[in-house]
Design a protein around this motif. Structure first.
Motif, mmCIF file in Angstrom:
data_model
loop_
_atom_site.group_PDB
_atom_site.id
_atom_site.type_symbol
_atom_site.label_atom_id
_atom_site.label_comp_id
_atom_site.label_asym_id
_atom_site.label_seq_id
_atom_site.Cartn_x
_atom_site.Cartn_y
_atom_site.Cartn_z
ATOM 1 N N PHE A 1 0.865 -1.173 0.000
ATOM 2 C CA PHE A 1 0.000 0.000 0.000
ATOM 3 C C PHE A 1 0.910 1.233 0.000
ATOM 4 C CE2 PHE A 1 -2.586 -3.325 1.863
ATOM 5 C CZ PHE A 1 -3.812 -3.119 1.246
ATOM 6 N N GLU A 2 0.703 2.112 -0.936
ATOM 7 C CA GLU A 2 1.609 3.246 -1.098
ATOM 8 C C GLU A 2 1.052 4.541 -0.513
ATOM 9 O OE1 GLU A 2 2.248 3.417 -5.263
ATOM 10 O OE2 GLU A 2 3.536 1.630 -5.321
ATOM 11 N N LEU A 3 -0.241 4.776 -0.681
ATOM 12 C CA LEU A 3 -0.826 6.061 -0.265
ATOM 13 C C LEU A 3 -1.123 6.110 1.233
ATOM 14 C CD1 LEU A 3 -3.337 6.454 -3.232
ATOM 15 C CD2 LEU A 3 -1.054 7.450 -3.038
ATOM 16 N N THR A 4 -1.677 5.017 1.743
ATOM 17 C CA THR A 4 -2.159 5.027 3.125
ATOM 18 C C THR A 4 -1.055 5.224 4.161
ATOM 19 O OG1 THR A 4 -4.004 3.628 2.452
ATOM 20 C CG2 THR A 4 -3.531 3.746 4.804
ATOM 21 N N PRO A 5 0.064 4.475 4.081
ATOM 22 C CA PRO A 5 1.107 4.682 5.105
ATOM 23 C C PRO A 5 1.596 6.127 5.149
ATOM 24 C CG PRO A 5 1.524 2.654 3.901
ATOM 25 C CD PRO A 5 0.428 3.354 3.179
ATOM 26 N N ALA A 6 1.822 6.714 3.977
ATOM 27 C CA ALA A 6 2.286 8.111 3.945
ATOM 28 C C ALA A 6 1.225 9.037 4.521
ATOM 29 C CB ALA A 6 2.616 8.516 2.510
ATOM 30 N N ALA A 7 -0.048 8.768 4.179
ATOM 31 C CA ALA A 7 -1.138 9.597 4.704
ATOM 32 C C ALA A 7 -1.235 9.462 6.227
ATOM 33 C CB ALA A 7 -2.460 9.194 4.053
ATOM 34 N N CYS A 8 -0.996 8.246 6.739
ATOM 35 C CA CYS A 8 -1.048 8.035 8.197
ATOM 36 C C CYS A 8 0.083 8.796 8.894
ATOM 37 C CB CYS A 8 -0.941 6.543 8.515
ATOM 38 S SG CYS A 8 -2.443 5.620 8.123
ATOM 39 N N VAL A 9 1.278 8.702 8.313
ATOM 40 C CA VAL A 9 2.416 9.422 8.915
ATOM 41 C C VAL A 9 2.134 10.921 8.947
ATOM 42 C CG1 VAL A 9 4.833 10.046 8.554
ATOM 43 C CG2 VAL A 9 4.113 7.655 8.305
ATOM 44 N N GLU A 10 1.661 11.424 7.809
ATOM 45 C CA GLU A 10 1.354 12.856 7.716
ATOM 46 C C GLU A 10 0.217 13.222 8.681
ATOM 47 O OE1 GLU A 10 -0.483 15.986 4.456
ATOM 48 O OE2 GLU A 10 0.388 14.100 3.754
ATOM 49 N N GLY A 11 -0.787 12.350 8.766
ATOM 50 C CA GLY A 11 -1.929 12.608 9.635
ATOM 51 C C GLY A 11 -1.548 12.610 11.106
ATOM 52 N N VAL A 12 -0.724 11.628 11.504
ATOM 53 C CA VAL A 12 -0.281 11.573 12.902
ATOM 54 C C VAL A 12 0.520 12.820 13.243
ATOM 55 C CG1 VAL A 12 1.263 10.355 14.490
ATOM 56 C CG2 VAL A 12 -0.350 9.062 13.084
ATOM 57 N N GLN A 13 1.377 13.231 12.319
ATOM 58 C CA GLN A 13 2.179 14.443 12.556
ATOM 59 C C GLN A 13 1.287 15.652 12.715
ATOM 60 O OE1 GLN A 13 5.167 15.181 9.576
ATOM 61 N NE2 GLN A 13 5.474 17.296 10.220
ATOM 62 N N GLN A 14 0.329 15.792 11.793
ATOM 63 C CA GLN A 14 -0.569 16.961 11.845
ATOM 64 C C GLN A 14 -1.386 16.956 13.139
ATOM 65 O OE1 GLN A 14 -3.238 17.440 8.460
ATOM 66 N NE2 GLN A 14 -4.782 18.337 9.813
ATOM 67 N N LEU A 15 -1.953 15.786 13.479
ATOM 68 C CA LEU A 15 -2.799 15.705 14.667
ATOM 69 C C LEU A 15 -1.981 15.861 15.952
ATOM 70 C CD1 LEU A 15 -5.182 12.801 13.624
ATOM 71 C CD2 LEU A 15 -5.749 15.219 13.825
ATOM 72 N N SER A 16 -0.776 15.324 15.960
ATOM 73 C CA SER A 16 0.071 15.454 17.142
ATOM 74 C C SER A 16 0.400 16.916 17.402
ATOM 75 C CB SER A 16 1.351 14.641 16.941
ATOM 76 O OG SER A 16 2.212 14.785 18.046
ATOM 77 N N GLU A 17 0.752 17.644 16.373
ATOM 78 C CA GLU A 17 1.039 19.071 16.521
ATOM 79 C C GLU A 17 -0.217 19.833 16.915
ATOM 80 O OE1 GLU A 17 2.747 20.203 12.823
ATOM 81 O OE2 GLU A 17 4.746 19.425 13.304
ATOM 82 N N ALA A 18 -1.351 19.426 16.323
ATOM 83 C CA ALA A 18 -2.621 20.094 16.648
ATOM 84 C C ALA A 18 -2.957 19.911 18.132
ATOM 85 C CB ALA A 18 -3.741 19.550 15.765
ATOM 86 N N VAL A 19 -2.777 18.679 18.645
ATOM 87 C CA VAL A 19 -3.040 18.413 20.060
ATOM 88 C C VAL A 19 -2.133 19.289 20.943
ATOM 89 C CG1 VAL A 19 -2.769 16.687 21.889
ATOM 90 C CG2 VAL A 19 -3.930 16.078 19.768
ATOM 91 N N ALA A 20 -0.840 19.294 20.588
ATOM 92 C CA ALA A 20 0.135 20.034 21.408
ATOM 93 C C ALA A 20 -0.192 21.521 21.448
ATOM 94 C CB ALA A 20 1.538 19.800 20.844
ATOM 95 N N TYR A 21 -0.420 22.125 20.321
ATOM 96 C CA TYR A 21 -0.662 23.570 20.261
ATOM 97 C C TYR A 21 -2.047 23.926 20.778
ATOM 98 C CZ TYR A 21 3.765 24.486 18.009
ATOM 99 O OH TYR A 21 5.113 24.611 17.772
ATOM 100 N N LYS A 22 -2.987 22.958 20.638
ATOM 101 C CA LYS A 22 -4.317 23.195 21.214
ATOM 102 C C LYS A 22 -4.217 23.257 22.741
ATOM 103 C CE LYS A 22 -9.046 21.415 21.143
ATOM 104 N NZ LYS A 22 -9.337 21.687 22.520
ATOM 105 N N ILE A 23 -3.502 22.309 23.301
ATOM 106 C CA ILE A 23 -3.351 22.294 24.760
ATOM 107 C C ILE A 23 -2.681 23.573 25.251
ATOM 108 C CG2 ILE A 23 -2.093 21.181 26.660
ATOM 109 C CD1 ILE A 23 -2.590 18.504 25.222
ATOM 110 N N VAL A 24 -1.554 23.897 24.611
ATOM 111 C CA VAL A 24 -0.748 25.026 25.106
ATOM 112 C C VAL A 24 -1.422 26.356 24.832
ATOM 113 C CG1 VAL A 24 1.452 26.245 24.809
ATOM 114 C CG2 VAL A 24 1.408 23.728 24.948
#
Length: 964
Positions: free
Chosen positions: A753-776
């Motif tokens: 699978f070529e699209l999904t793993p990259a999308a997951c990595v990008e999604g986790v990064q985006q959501l992780s940053e969103a969580v961090a900056y939302k909290i702070v």
């Protein structure tokens, strides 16, 4: 002895007689002619022979002996083998033969209880089944006739007329026999002189009119014969007037039995005497001598060697057919005789001969082709050699017809026409089309009969199997025989079957709309059939000039694999479309609750992975031969669906930029104002309202809370980790797949699978940053943006922020999967450092720092780092150092004296803008990339410096206000 000949569907090729002469009439007339010509071949009297076997059919009691004609009296023996039989390839009795023979006491059998020498005349009488009474009567008449032929030949008289002149009623045993005899001879005169004359009659010919009247009158009322009376004189005058007409030759022959087809029918009867009456599939051993005498009738019957060859070929062929097609020697003899016919046909262009030739050969060829155009109905392994003989005879006939009779052939060069190959090609194609139609009808009947059975096979699948068996049978049984005339016999056969099945399968394919077990079964059967047929064609053409390319061109592919591929692609599209609809529907209902399951990820993720797994299982259970080739299409579709799920799962969650507050405009501190505390409280309230308005869109839906965002992160992480599991499962499926090759599962790149793993990595990064900056910046804005260092720094330090951060870190640690926990906490630390610097460098007019506050700031920042260090249980030291590097570089500026900061600012300005900055410093843009040597960073430290020198510099240089 009664004849064993069977009735056949063969019509005489010589034409039908217009008269009412019966077969018996013709036989008796032929015997009269035979006796007449043999009698006159010697000057001695003609007589019968009483030398015969005691077992021979006498047909009557022996009559008195007459003086023997040497021509007829010659003693016959079967000691020496017949030259004619040898030439025709016919075996003698007693020789080994595969043919079925019935030994009997006939003339040529060489058997009998008391065999005495037999004369030719006696042999002919027995062969023609002529009673001795009739034989004796004819011989007596011929003696009298011969007495009057002084210096004349027998062909110069009209035999029936002379017999009527010689015999009277008293020569017969009864009135009825006499009447029948007289009528027969009158009918023969009518046939030979009026109905089928040698020389064409003029309608106005008075003699013909007179003769017709006489014969019709005599048929109604007998005339008195045996006398030289008036009625006989009138008859003689009319007969001789017609018989004496010249045919262009210089002979003085009378023409009464040499018109076509009368002469050919009489000659055919004489030739039939060459066959043994006791064993009707055999030719008598005495055929040489008998044929020598039969040929003497040519002078009366107008026969020549060419007509003899043609008639004898027909006689041999007709006898083979009439005796049940069991004696192959007869068939081979007829084929051998056609060799002479072929030579004759090239030597003459006589229109009468050509007409008879064409009719005879057409009849032979028609009979043969009736069997060969559907040879599967007539022949099989048991009688294949009969087929071979019939083909040989039919091809011989066809060659003569095409090469010597056809005018079209003469217009072409002979090299352009291969008669044998063309005919065999026609037989193969015709017979196999017929056989295919029969198989199809049989298959359809079987389907109707099995309609009530469970899971009956589809009709075209059964038909494909039957056609494959038919092709194999053709190759094994018929093609070796047919290859003698056509080098690509098997190739033509399978090309024909391929075309027949193509009509059915293409119609079937055009009507398929979805992938069903029946459809796949039919298409797989068609694909197997095609491969088998092509293999036969290739093997058959291995020695041909073009390597079989012409035959292969006749076999355009069924495209069964393509049809299967298109159906599977349709199946894939349907499954993928349904899955995409499912994603849309279920994600709208997904609440991303941490309590949904123990693993902390969304139920919809579990479900979509289950659906994908089931889809893969279903795909590999499809009864198709092309799993490896079509797998990529399925994986691309599923990959896009999962990517779509990931995109939908993170949509609306924002990113780190969503939560970072807008930096206020630059101001300078108002030194020593008594309203400073009040103003700062108002500023704090305004800033709080402003921040709340900036993130209100993100806070209106509970599905975007920190716990829910953590569930989304877990979900994407779970999906990414399951990709490896799915890929390994696919490899396992391929290993168990019958159509897979080693390279299909060894090449892992095509199974990923070529699209999904990259999308997951990008999604986790985006959501992780969103969580961090939302909290702070959002959830803790009351203790960070609205609390930290407001008013006096010493009284609004970092402790409340640290407490809230710690509480949130505990919540996150409980929810987030351990594999992504470090990443999120790292992002929170990074967001905290960014927030800390933002408070210091863009906190607005409510914040101001003296040089003495720098120690408080340093201590607070250390406490912040210690929170994430957690005495070694938190983040690794290297990560903390990495993400705190910017703050550590900037914080020393807060302890630097104002003059030094101003001087550093001037120097950097000059370095950046050159000499143009000497007169007036341009206002540096805000990059957001804090750095101790960056103009905007230095400027902001000065803006928040609670110092007169700094305030004046900013007033003078940029005229910055003291409040917003």
């Amino acid at each position: 002895m009664p004849s064993k000949l069977t009735s056949t569907d063969l019509q005489s090729p010589f034409g039908q007689l217009a008269s009412q002469l019966t077969d018996s009439d013709l036989r008796l007339t032929a015997y009269d002619v035979f006796l007449a010509v043999c009698r006159t071949s010697s000057s001695k009297p003609l007589s019968t022979s009483t030398s015969f076997s005691s077992d021979s059919p006498s047909l009557n009691s022996p009559s008195e002996n007459y003086n023997h004609s040497p021509a007829l009296q010659r003693s016959l023996t079967s000691a020496a083998a017949s030259k004619m039989k040898k030439a025709l390839g016919l075996k003698s009795p007693g020789s080994s033969s595969g043919s079925k023979k019935s030994p009997g006491p006939g003339p040529g059998s060489g058997q009998g209880k008391s065999m005495r020498p037999m004369t030719v005349g006696e042999l002919m009488r027995i062969q023609m089944r002529i009673p001795e009474t009739i034989d004796s009567r004819v011989r007596r008449s011929l003696l009298r006739i011969g007495g009057g032929l002084v210096g004349r030949r027998i062909e110069s008289v009209v035999l029936p007329l002379e017999l009527l002149q010689q015999l009277k009623q008293s020569d017969f045993t009864d009135q009825q026999e006499y009447v029948e005899w007289q009528r027969r001879n009158l009918k023969v005169l009518e046939a030979g002189l009026l109905l089928h004359p040698r020389v064409t009659l003029d309608k106005s010919n008075k003699a013909s009119q007179r003769l017709r009247q006489i014969i019709h009158a005599a048929l109604d009322r007998s005339i008195e014969t045996g006398k030289n009376n008036e009625s006989m004189q009138v008859l003689r005058t009319a007969v001789m007037s017609l018989a004496s007409r010249s045919d262009g030759s210089l002979s003085d022959s009378c023409h009464w039995a040499d018109g076509i087809p009368l002469n050919l029918r009489l000659y055919e009867i004489l030739l039939e005497t060459c066959f043994d009456i006791s064993d009707e599939t055999s030719i008598i051993e005495e055929v040489d001598e008998l044929m020598e005498h039969i040929k003497k009738t040519w002078v009366i019957l107008g026969i020549n060697q060419m007509l003899h060859n043609l008639c004898f070929a027909w006689a041999l062929f007709h006898r083979f057919v009439a005796t049940g097609q069991v004696e192959m020697d007869l068939l081979y003899a007829a084929d051998s005789q056609l060799v002479d016919v072929a030579k004759d046909s090239k030597a003459t262009k006589d229109p009468d001969y050509s007409k008879i030739l064409s009719s005879t050969l057409t009849s032979i060829l028609g009979w043969a082709e009736k069997r060969l155009l559907a040879y599967h109905d007539t022949f099989d392994s048991g009688n294949i050699y009969t087929m071979q003989g019939i083909i040989s005879l039919g091809i011989s006939a066809a060659k003569i017809l095409v090469e010597d009779v056809s005018t079209e052939y003469r217009r072409k060069r002979k090299g352009e026409v291969d008669v044998a190959r063309s005919r065999i090609d026609t037989y193969i194609r015709s017979s196999l089309r017929t056989a295919f139609a029969q198989r199809m009808e049989k298959t359809d009947s079987s389907r109707r009969a099995s309609r009530n059975q469970l899971n009956p096979l589809p009709v075209l699948a059964i038909l494909a199997k039957d056609v494959g068996e038919l092709a194999a049978h053709e190759k094994q049984v018929f093609s070796p025989i047919l290859k003698g005339w056509h080098p690509l016999a098997a190739g033509v056969a399978v090309a024909t079957l391929h075309a027949c099945y193509a009509n059915e399968i293409k119609q079937f394919i055009s009507g398929i709309t979805e992938l069903t077990p029946d459809a796949v079964q039919v298409l797989r059967a068609a694909d197997k059939l095609e491969k088998d047929l092509v293999q036969i064609a290739v093997e058959d053409a291995v020695d041909s000039d073009d390597g079989g390319k012409a035959i292969i061109r006749e076999m355009p592919p069924y495209e069964a694999e393509t049809a299967i591929g298109n159906l599977v692609k349709g199946w894939i599209k349907t499954r993928v479309d349904r899955l995409k609809e499912w994603v849309d529907r279920n994600l709208q209902q997904e609440v991303w609750s941490p309590q949904a399951n123990q693993e902390g990820y969304a139920p919809s993720a579990v479900e979509i992975l289950r659906i994908i797994d089931e889809t893969l299982d279903a795909f590999f259970q499809l009864p198709i031969p092309t799993h490896p080739a079509l797998l990529r299409d399925l994986m691309v579709g599923l990959d896009k669906c999962l990517q779509y799920y990931v995109i939908k799962a993170k949509s609306g969650c924002g990113s780190h930029t969503t939560y970072i507050p807008t930096m206020p405009a630059l101001t300078r501190c108002e030194i020593g104002s008594k309203f400073q505390g009040v103003w700062k409280k108002k500023e704090k309230l305004q800033n709080s309202k402003k921040r709340n308005s900036q993130v209100t869109t993100m806070n209106g839906d509970n599905s975007f809370g920190v716990p829910q965002l953590c569930v989304r992160i877990n979900t994407l992480h779970r999906i990414k980790s399951e990709m490896d599991v799915l890929e390994k499962r696919i490899i396992t499926h391929l290993r168990n797949c019958e159509s897979a090759h080693v390279e299909d599962f060894s090449n892992g790149l095509n199974k990923k699978f070529e699209l999904t793993p990259a999308a997951c990595v990008e999604g986790v990064q985006q959501l992780s940053e969103a969580v961090a900056y939302k909290i702070v910046f959002h959830d803790l804005s009351h203790v960070l943006w609205d609390g930290l260092y407001i008013g006096e720094p010493s009284s609004s330090r970092i402790d409340p922020l640290l407490e809230e951060l710690e509480r949130n870190l505990l919540i996150i640690s409980d929810i987030v999967h351990e594999r992504v926990r470090t990443r999120i906490i790292t992002d929170i630390m990074k967001a905290s450092c960014d927030g800390f610097l933002l408070v210091l460098l863009a906190g607005g007019p409510s914040r101001a720092f003296t040089r003495q506050d720098s120690q408080i700031i340093e201590d607070d920042f250390k406490a912040l780092k210690d929170l994430f260090w957690a005495n070694g249980d938190g983040l690794p030291a290297d990560l903390i150092d990495k993400f705190s590097a910017t703050a550590r570089g900037v914080l020393p500026l807060f302890g630097t004296d104002t003059d030094t900061l101003i001087e550093r600012f001037r120097c950097v300005n000059l370095e950046t803008y050159g000499s143009s900055a000497k007169s007036r410093f341009p206002l540096p843009p805000t990059s957001g990339q804090w750095n101790p040597t960056e103009l905007n960073t230095l400027l902001r430290v000065l803006c928040y410096r609670n110092d007169e020198t700094a305030s004046k510099f900013l007033k003078k240089t940029y005229n910055l206000p003291k409040k917003l």
